[in-house]
Enzyme design. Structure first.
Site, PDB file in Angstrom:
ATOM      1  N   LYS A  21       0.834  -1.213   0.000  1.00 57.55           N
ATOM      2  CA  LYS A  21       0.000   0.000   0.000  1.00 57.55           C
ATOM      3  C   LYS A  21       0.861   1.252   0.000  1.00 57.55           C
ATOM      4  O   LYS A  21       2.005   1.255   0.491  1.00 57.55           O
ATOM      5  CB  LYS A  21      -0.971   0.010   1.189  1.00 57.55           C
ATOM      6  CG  LYS A  21      -0.326   0.087   2.578  1.00 57.55           C
ATOM      7  CD  LYS A  21      -0.050   1.490   3.064  1.00 57.55           C
ATOM      8  CE  LYS A  21       0.764   1.497   4.339  1.00 57.55           C
ATOM      9  NZ  LYS A  21       1.835   2.477   4.397  1.00 57.55           N
ATOM     10  N   ASP A 149      -2.362  -1.514   9.886  1.00 53.63           N
ATOM     11  CA  ASP A 149      -2.527  -1.546   8.429  1.00 53.63           C
ATOM     12  C   ASP A 149      -3.089  -2.873   7.922  1.00 53.63           C
ATOM     13  O   ASP A 149      -3.313  -3.027   6.717  1.00 53.63           O
ATOM     14  CB  ASP A 149      -1.167  -1.323   7.739  1.00 53.63           C
ATOM     15  CG  ASP A 149      -0.623   0.076   7.966  1.00 53.63           C
ATOM     16  OD1 ASP A 149      -1.403   0.968   8.357  1.00 53.63           O
ATOM     17  OD2 ASP A 149       0.592   0.278   7.750  1.00 53.63           O
TER      18      ASP A 149
HETATM   19  O1  C5P Z   1      -0.023  -1.067  14.363  1.00 49.90           O
HETATM   20  P1  C5P Z   1       1.406  -1.315  14.000  1.00 49.90           P
HETATM   21  O2  C5P Z   1       2.024  -2.408  14.806  1.00 49.90           O
HETATM   22  O3  C5P Z   1       1.616  -1.501  12.528  1.00 49.90           O
HETATM   23  O4  C5P Z   1       2.175   0.033  14.358  1.00 49.90           O
HETATM   24  C1  C5P Z   1       3.571   0.053  14.428  1.00 49.90           C
HETATM   25  C2  C5P Z   1       4.020   1.258  15.218  1.00 49.90           C
HETATM   26  O5  C5P Z   1       3.766   2.465  14.472  1.00 49.90           O
HETATM   27  C3  C5P Z   1       3.303   1.485  16.526  1.00 49.90           C
HETATM   28  O6  C5P Z   1       3.897   0.737  17.559  1.00 49.90           O
HETATM   29  C4  C5P Z   1       3.470   2.981  16.738  1.00 49.90           C
HETATM   30  O7  C5P Z   1       4.760   3.291  17.225  1.00 49.90           O
HETATM   31  C5  C5P Z   1       3.391   3.525  15.324  1.00 49.90           C
HETATM   32  N1  C5P Z   1       2.013   3.963  14.977  1.00 49.90           N
HETATM   33  C6  C5P Z   1       1.517   5.122  15.546  1.00 49.90           C
HETATM   34  N2  C5P Z   1       0.243   5.513  15.242  1.00 49.90           N
HETATM   35  C7  C5P Z   1      -0.508   4.819  14.380  1.00 49.90           C
HETATM   36  C8  C5P Z   1      -0.010   3.646  13.768  1.00 49.90           C
HETATM   37  C9  C5P Z   1       1.269   3.242  14.097  1.00 49.90           C
HETATM   38  O8  C5P Z   1       2.195   5.791  16.338  1.00 49.90           O
HETATM   39  N3  C5P Z   1      -1.740   5.249  14.089  1.00 49.90           N
END
Ligand code: C5P
Length: 331
Positions: A21, A149
């Site tokens: 994406k 995501d």
């Molecule tokens: O949800 P995911 O594990 O993919 O997110 C990875 C990291 O990206 C999170 O631990 C956070 O540090 C950051 N993040 C964030 N805000 C979001 C999505 C991700 O700060 N909306």
């Protein structure tokens, strides 16, 4: 929905592919206090796919081959295995162990949500293998527990994401096909580190060390305003005019990614000089995405960019691409 062979014999292996994406807009609001940030984003799936195959095994395990395979965790931290465990928790009693084989084409830690694509693919694959029968909405709920995501990896197309990116609304737009060139960088960027760099940049801005590039600060001055959807981008998408879309691409994480990886400035500038309609860092980077006016222009841009020595390699892709789906007739 385990597939039946013509003789009524069950398939014991399912292959699914899931897309990379881009974020056509990534507006980052204030931190939420749970380690995430409030977001409004416009996801756009593109035709660069990872493929995963699942088959029964005594216990869950994963093997990874292809682009950047050595940098993908092969244990319980693997996002596809976490997706398998999350789905199993929803369908106890009929979810035996699986071997997950991942073939990577989406570069790792590149801002293209490759790990999330693998997790989305694992959900679709195990749902089929186990005959769990979960619908799209139920799979999206499980996906949101695995990563921000991952729900979009299931949905594909172009969609607005809110919350931490997991609350999705498909974008209503004409069936325009957009031509993109992706410039892959030498290094990688860690998503949490890029968000942390953005927080630091904003804290500096709030102290008045620098003029804020985008957020002028609300009445409080030190807290970023709520993220809002860019009406200009949405209207450009509704028009299907790539020139308008190119002009309205935006990514709040870009200054943070550039602060960690300054060489990307050259990459972005080169693509724009070579005629891209728009350019931005994809998600948390370091991949740069360039929108081209046509398939021919994308080919020219890809050739020129790879000759300009401003990236590791390039790929031509189109979007929107479909979300995670079973590949029929495999193996
Ligand atoms: O949800 P995911 O594990 O993919 O997110 C990875 C990291 O990206 C999170 O631990 C956070 O540090 C950051 N993040 C964030 N805000 C979001 C999505 C991700 O700060 N909306």
């Amino acid at each position: 929905m385990r597939q039946e062979r013509p003789g009524g014999e069950r398939e014991n292996r399912v292959t699914v592919r899931a897309p990379a994406k881009l974020n056509l807009q990534l507006a980052v609001g204030p931190p939420r206090g749970d380690g995430y940030h409030h977001l409004v984003t416009v996801f756009h799936a593109v035709s660069l796919f990872d493929e995963i195959t699942v088959e029964p095994a005594a216990r869950d395990r994963v093997t990874v081959t292809g682009e950047g395979a050595d940098r993908v965790p092969a244990g319980r931290d693997n996002l596809a295995l976490r997706a398998v465990a999350a789905l199993r928790a929803e369908v106890p009693g009929r979810a035996p162990g699986v071997r997950v084989a991942i073939t990577k084409r989406i570069p790792v830690a590149a801002g293209l949500a490759g790990g999330s694509a693998d997790a989305a693919a694992a959900l679709v694959a195990c749902n089929a293998l186990w005959g769990s029968g979960l619908g799209q909405a139920q799979l999206v709920d499980v996906a949101a527990k695995v990563g921000s995501d991952v729900p979009f990896g299931l949905l594909g197309g172009t969609a607005v994401g809110r919350g931490r990116g997991e609350r999705l609304t498909p974008a209503l737009a004409p069936a325009t096909q957009y031509h993109w060139v992706l410039a892959f960088a030498e290094g990688q960027l860690s998503t949490p580190e890029v968000y942390a760099a953005l927080d630091r940049l904003r804290a500096r801005e709030a102290r008045g060390d620098e003029q804020p590039p985008r957020h002028q600060g609300g009445p409080g001055g030190d807290r970023p305003p709520e993220a809002t959807l860019d009406a200009g981008l949405m209207s450009a998408l509704r028009s299907g005019d790539a020139r308008l879309v190119g002009r309205t691409l935006s990514n709040d994480l870009q200054p943070a990614a550039l602060s960690l990886c300054p060489a990307l400035r050259k990459t972005l500038a080169a693509g724009l000089e070579l005629g891209a309609l728009g350019a931005l860092v994809s998600g948390s980077g370091p991949t740069c995405a360039f929108l081209a006016a046509s398939a021919k222009r994308a080919l020219d841009l890809a050739v020129s960019l790879s000759g300009a020595g401003v990236c590791r390699s390039v790929a031509r892709v189109t979007g929107p691409a479909p979300g995670a789906a079973v590949v029929p007739g495999r193996p």
